[in-house]
Each structure stands twice: as structure tokens, then as C-alpha cells.
Design a protein around this motif. Structure first.
Motif: not given
Length: 77
Positions: A13-41
């Protein structure tokens, strides 16, 4: 059903919140992929199919984790 340990859920949950907050600022591929991974997990770990349900389930499990300790094998009858 297997239940993820509350500490694992808390980390996810903590990782989801951090990554989604950083991802909201742009469409950086590594962050988008990590967000998808955390959501799936989170979804797999909570037996849900969408992130809102997964977060609600994880937070509920984390909030009631102390109850299972009292009900464990060391509990006084």
C-alpha cells in the motif's frame, strides 16, 4: 484462501501510494510499469480485481491484524 501478511500489505500500500503520486506528474515508463506491478500484486494478494477494492481489503486486513494475534495458539481460553 491464502492471506498475505499485514506487513506485506502495508509495504505494498505504501509503495502504491508513493509510485502513484510520482507517476501522476508524468508518463515515465519505469514508474508506469512499477505501478502496474504493484496494482497487480495488491489485487492478487487481496483476492480482488481492481485497485480500489484491493486497497480497501488491504487496509481492512492491516487494521484487524492485531485481532488474529489474540485468537492465535497462545490465546487464553
Amino acid at each position: 484462501m491464502l492471506m498475505a501478511h499485514p506487513a506485506v500489505l502495508a509495504r505494498l500500500v505504501e509503495e502504491y501510494e508513493v509510485v502513484s503520486q510520482h507517476q501522476a506528474g508524468g508518463r515515465r515508463e519505469p514508474l508506469r510499469q512499477r505501478l502496474e506491478d504493484v496494482v497487480y500484486t495488491l489485487c492478487v494478494s487481496t483476492g480482488t480485481r481492481d485497485i480500489d477494492a484491493a486497497l480497501a481489503s488491504a487496509r481492512e486486513r492491516m487494521g484487524t491484524a492485531w485481532l488474529t494475534v489474540a485468537d492465535g495458539p497462545e490465546a487464553v481460553a
